[in-house]
Write a protein that holds these residues in place. Structure first.
Motif, PDB file in Angstrom:
ATOM      1  N   VAL A   4     -42.460  16.973 -28.855  1.00 52.25           N
ATOM      2  CA  VAL A   4     -41.556  15.829 -28.700  1.00 52.25           C
ATOM      3  C   VAL A   4     -40.891  15.534 -30.052  1.00 52.25           C
ATOM      4  N   VAL A   5     -39.588  15.277 -30.000  1.00 53.39           N
ATOM      5  CA  VAL A   5     -38.840  14.989 -31.223  1.00 53.39           C
ATOM      6  C   VAL A   5     -38.656  13.480 -31.368  1.00 53.39           C
ATOM      7  N   TRP A   6     -38.986  12.956 -32.526  1.00 54.54           N
ATOM      8  CA  TRP A   6     -38.753  11.547 -32.840  1.00 54.54           C
ATOM      9  C   TRP A   6     -38.559  11.450 -34.345  1.00 54.54           C
ATOM     10  N   GLU A   7     -38.320  10.268 -34.847  1.00 54.00           N
ATOM     11  CA  GLU A   7     -38.071  10.081 -36.272  1.00 54.00           C
ATOM     12  C   GLU A   7     -38.999   9.016 -36.832  1.00 54.00           C
ATOM     13  N   CYS A   8     -39.515   9.268 -38.031  1.00 53.73           N
ATOM     14  CA  CYS A   8     -40.286   8.257 -38.748  1.00 53.73           C
ATOM     15  C   CYS A   8     -40.236   8.589 -40.233  1.00 53.73           C
ATOM     16  N   ASN A   9     -40.414   7.571 -41.052  1.00 52.61           N
ATOM     17  CA  ASN A   9     -40.390   7.775 -42.501  1.00 52.61           C
ATOM     18  C   ASN A   9     -41.522   7.020 -43.194  1.00 52.61           C
ATOM     19  N   CYS A  10     -41.374   5.694 -43.304  1.00 52.94           N
ATOM     20  CA  CYS A  10     -42.289   4.928 -44.157  1.00 52.94           C
ATOM     21  C   CYS A  10     -43.652   4.690 -43.530  1.00 52.94           C
ATOM     22  N   LEU A  11     -43.702   4.556 -42.209  1.00 50.02           N
ATOM     23  CA  LEU A  11     -44.923   4.210 -41.475  1.00 50.02           C
ATOM     24  C   LEU A  11     -45.465   2.835 -41.861  1.00 50.02           C
ATOM     25  N   LYS A  38     -43.344  -0.231 -41.382  1.00 49.99           N
ATOM     26  CA  LYS A  38     -42.451  -1.254 -40.856  1.00 49.99           C
ATOM     27  C   LYS A  38     -41.434  -1.710 -41.910  1.00 49.99           C
ATOM     28  N   VAL A  39     -40.893  -0.708 -42.623  1.00 51.31           N
ATOM     29  CA  VAL A  39     -39.916  -0.995 -43.669  1.00 51.31           C
ATOM     30  C   VAL A  39     -38.605  -0.248 -43.443  1.00 51.31           C
ATOM     31  N   CYS A  40     -38.687   1.011 -42.993  1.00 51.86           N
ATOM     32  CA  CYS A  40     -37.469   1.831 -42.911  1.00 51.86           C
ATOM     33  C   CYS A  40     -36.711   1.649 -41.597  1.00 51.86           C
ATOM     34  N   GLY A  41     -37.404   1.321 -40.509  1.00 45.72           N
ATOM     35  CA  GLY A  41     -36.751   1.128 -39.216  1.00 45.72           C
ATOM     36  C   GLY A  41     -36.482   2.402 -38.446  1.00 45.72           C
ATOM     37  N   ALA A  47     -42.362   2.024 -33.641  1.00 40.59           N
ATOM     38  CA  ALA A  47     -43.515   2.788 -33.170  1.00 40.59           C
ATOM     39  C   ALA A  47     -44.685   2.726 -34.148  1.00 40.59           C
ATOM     40  N   CYS A  48     -44.391   2.556 -35.442  1.00 41.76           N
ATOM     41  CA  CYS A  48     -45.454   2.582 -36.442  1.00 41.76           C
ATOM     42  C   CYS A  48     -46.374   1.374 -36.353  1.00 41.76           C
ATOM     43  N   CYS A  49     -45.862   0.253 -35.846  1.00 44.42           N
ATOM     44  CA  CYS A  49     -46.695  -0.953 -35.771  1.00 44.42           C
ATOM     45  C   CYS A  49     -47.013  -1.339 -34.328  1.00 44.42           C
ATOM     46  N   SER A  50     -46.748  -0.437 -33.394  1.00 47.47           N
ATOM     47  CA  SER A  50     -47.085  -0.678 -31.988  1.00 47.47           C
ATOM     48  C   SER A  50     -48.449  -0.060 -31.700  1.00 47.47           C
ATOM     49  N   LEU A  51     -49.464  -0.899 -31.629  1.00 51.01           N
ATOM     50  CA  LEU A  51     -50.826  -0.414 -31.430  1.00 51.01           C
ATOM     51  C   LEU A  51     -51.108  -0.172 -29.951  1.00 51.01           C
ATOM     52  N   SER A 101     -32.297 -10.103 -46.062  1.00 51.15           N
ATOM     53  CA  SER A 101     -32.384  -8.810 -46.752  1.00 51.15           C
ATOM     54  C   SER A 101     -33.529  -7.947 -46.236  1.00 51.15           C
ATOM     55  N   HIS A 102     -34.420  -8.530 -45.420  1.00 52.19           N
ATOM     56  CA  HIS A 102     -35.501  -7.733 -44.833  1.00 52.19           C
ATOM     57  C   HIS A 102     -35.003  -6.819 -43.709  1.00 52.19           C
ATOM     58  N   CYS A 103     -33.770  -6.986 -43.288  1.00 52.09           N
ATOM     59  CA  CYS A 103     -33.231  -6.151 -42.201  1.00 52.09           C
ATOM     60  C   CYS A 103     -33.377  -4.676 -42.536  1.00 52.09           C
ATOM     61  N   MET A 104     -33.899  -3.898 -41.585  1.00 55.72           N
ATOM     62  CA  MET A 104     -34.145  -2.466 -41.779  1.00 55.72           C
ATOM     63  C   MET A 104     -33.046  -1.602 -41.171  1.00 55.72           C
TER      64      MET A 104
END
Length: 250
Positions: free
Chosen positions: A58-65, A67-70, A83-87, A153-156
């Motif tokens: 499955v292809v998806w995207e993630c970077n920071c893990l 909840k910073v990069c979006g 997805a990184c903060c969805s338990l 400014s917290h907008c990702m």
């Protein structure tokens, strides 16, 4: 020995931008603290469906893990989330994953969010800085607006608010809550305020502030809890003031 608890994920897949979407189900071993990104990584190691079929990962995207990069934004159980903060412990099973179809789908859960960055260009989403300053000479942020600026400014640029907004999509030309509110952020800056008329005039054009329907969905969807509609309301007042200035300065 107790049987290993499993987590089932039903993933909406798409082989390419013009291909028809379809669903595949996978199972991974449960562990405490498991989030969606970690579950997808387990599937990537061994991409076999519940009926035993070996498939492409499955292809998806993630970077920071963190909840910073979006980047890992996707639709999880019908709601746009990170997805990184969805338990897994907080989600009803089977967990259904789908791409945010407000944006063009590249493949599977991977989307193209470039429209958001093009919108930032449209509203002049940067500060014009010519040279640098010593600390004593640097422009000082208004302490009364610093807290607001810090929050925005917290907008990702994750796109959750655009996915949740009923005014974003083929039915409307609205550029969306996040890029619009960024105009308010840069207008608060001690140097950015000098380009405020440029930003406000851009928001008077097609797809600007008047296309917001004030549904409030963006506030519910924002993973950073930014009070988007509050700032959209203030921005709307600023746009109206600028419109009057434009009339009287002709």
């Amino acid at each position: 020995m107790a049987e290993q608890k499993k987590v089932r994920l039903v993933i909406e897949r798409q082989d390419g931008p013009n291909d028809k979407p379809y669903e595949q189900a996978f199972e991974v071993d449960y562990r405490p603290g498991l989030n969606i990104v970690a579950a997808l990584m387990e599937i990537q190691k061994n991409p076999v469906t519940v009926d035993g079929k070996k498939v492409a990962p499955v292809v998806w995207e993630c970077n920071c893990l963190e909840k910073v990069c979006g980047a890992c934004m996707m639709v999880i159980n019908g709601k746009a989330r990170q997805a990184c903060c969805s338990l897994v412990d907080n989600l009803e099973q089977p967990i259904r994953l789908a791409p945010a179809r407000t944006f063009p789908v590249i493949r599977d859960l991977l989307i193209d969010r470039s429209v958001m960055f093009e919108s930032l260009k449209r509203i002049h989403g940067w500060i014009e800085v010519d040279g640098t300053w010593d600390v004593k000479d640097a422009p000082i942020q208004n302490p009364h607006t610093a807290e607001t600026a810090y929050e925005i400014s917290h907008c990702m640029t994750c796109g959750c608010c655009l996915e949740a907004c009923p005014n974003v999509g083929p039915q409307s030309d609205f550029i969306g809550p996040s890029p619009t509110v960024q105009a308010y952020l840069f207008n608060l800056h001690p140097l950015g305020k000098f380009d405020a008329p440029t930003r406000l005039n851009a928001l008077m054009e097609k797809g600007g502030i008047t296309s917001c329907g004030n549904s409030q969905n963006c506030v519910e969807a924002c993973p950073k809890n930014i009070k988007l509609t509050t700032y959209l309301a203030q921005l709307n007042r600023d746009v109206n003031k600028q419109a009057l200035k434009n009339i009287f300065n002709k």
